[in-house]
Design a protein around this motif. Sequence first.
Motif, mmCIF file in Angstrom:
data_model
loop_
_atom_site.group_PDB
_atom_site.id
_atom_site.type_symbol
_atom_site.label_atom_id
_atom_site.label_comp_id
_atom_site.label_asym_id
_atom_site.label_seq_id
_atom_site.Cartn_x
_atom_site.Cartn_y
_atom_site.Cartn_z
ATOM 1 N N ASP A 64 1.814 -42.191 -17.793
ATOM 2 C CA ASP A 64 1.704 -40.814 -18.292
ATOM 3 C C ASP A 64 2.639 -40.657 -19.494
ATOM 4 N N ARG A 108 -10.384 -22.827 -14.328
ATOM 5 C CA ARG A 108 -9.662 -23.437 -15.431
ATOM 6 C C ARG A 108 -9.901 -22.631 -16.706
ATOM 7 N N PHE A 147 -2.858 -27.889 -15.686
ATOM 8 C CA PHE A 147 -4.003 -27.082 -15.253
ATOM 9 C C PHE A 147 -3.649 -25.622 -15.551
ATOM 10 N N HIS A 187 -4.553 -31.805 -4.916
ATOM 11 C CA HIS A 187 -4.171 -32.814 -5.915
ATOM 12 C C HIS A 187 -3.229 -33.862 -5.299
ATOM 13 N N ASP A 196 -4.774 -28.732 -22.424
ATOM 14 C CA ASP A 196 -6.155 -29.014 -22.030
ATOM 15 C C ASP A 196 -6.456 -30.507 -22.032
ATOM 16 N N SER A 197 -5.727 -31.270 -22.850
ATOM 17 C CA SER A 197 -6.014 -32.703 -22.949
ATOM 18 C C SER A 197 -5.178 -33.525 -21.964
ATOM 19 N N ASP A 198 -4.321 -32.871 -21.189
ATOM 20 C CA ASP A 198 -3.435 -33.569 -20.264
ATOM 21 C C ASP A 198 -3.968 -33.380 -18.839
ATOM 22 N N PRO A 199 -4.413 -34.453 -18.185
ATOM 23 C CA PRO A 199 -5.002 -34.303 -16.850
ATOM 24 C C PRO A 199 -4.020 -33.782 -15.801
ATOM 25 N N ASN A 200 -2.721 -33.821 -16.098
ATOM 26 C CA ASN A 200 -1.740 -33.306 -15.144
ATOM 27 C C ASN A 200 -1.309 -31.875 -15.437
#
Lengths: 153, 153
Positions: free
Chosen positions: A51, B8, B55, B116, B49-53
């Motif tokens: 990450d 989201r 929200f 999660h 928005d581009s970071d999967p971690n």
Amino acid sequence: MENTQFRRATAADLPQIVKLLVDDELGRLRETPGPPPDVKYAQAFAAIDSDPNQFLAVVEQSGTLVGCLQLSFIPGLSRAGLWRGQIESVRIASSRRGSGLGRMLIEWAIEECRNHGCGLVQLTTDKARPDALRFYESLGFSASHIGLKLVLN
Amino acid sequence: MENTQFRRATAADLPQIVKLLVDDELGRLRETPGPPPDVKYAQAFAAIDSDPNQFLAVVEQSGTLVGCLQLSFIPGLSRAGLWRGQIESVRIASSRRGSGLGRMLIEWAIEECRNHGCGLVQLTTDKARPDALRFYESLGFSASHIGLKLVLN
């Protein structure tokens, strides 16, 4: 402390980092170091290492790990789109406490946050660590917030 | 509250989210909503928005955004490789406060953290918000920590 190095942790550092996590009044109650170490440590290391907004850092002196912390760089909308640098899981080996190493580590971490474009550095400290509170205040942190936790079962 | 949706956030929600951030006793002092809104909000939205971690979540009632918060999922080594869910920038529109919507939002966020794989949910609240502290304690959070911040210039 001429031989003090601050650097990104590698997978090879993991056993020594787990030892540092356990070498702590609160940590020894909640870690599962083994042997063998809980496989969850290796899984967590992989998640951190992959990450780009996580930075697990170690302090090395003469080939021995004597400290660690984790930085998280967190993008956010509030405060006009401010990035936050968050410091977590700070440890200094019990053999090196009181040497000024903790101060050097946090000052280094603050600079890393600044270099990453953060406008704020934040952390929480357990109320059971009054010395830690005074330490962070002496570094310029303001104890403006209350930190709340909810353990999920 | 049959028409309440938790979802989201999208880029189209951004102007309304900035309004929510400003619609707050502390927020109005530190946001720069314009018009035109500070370009940093759009940049921050793209980073989130581009970071999967990350929200960023909104609450919608009858086509109007009435709440928001940001969840950060943080991998870590301590507590045996526990993932943390962190809640930040919680807002409920002033017109809907006292309706139980905040409780629904936080309960929903806790479930998202659980889904999660997080073992802990954490947040900090400003000492200047005593009602917020009581609110989170009533949801099961423990005020075990002190939250410290350092503004970088």
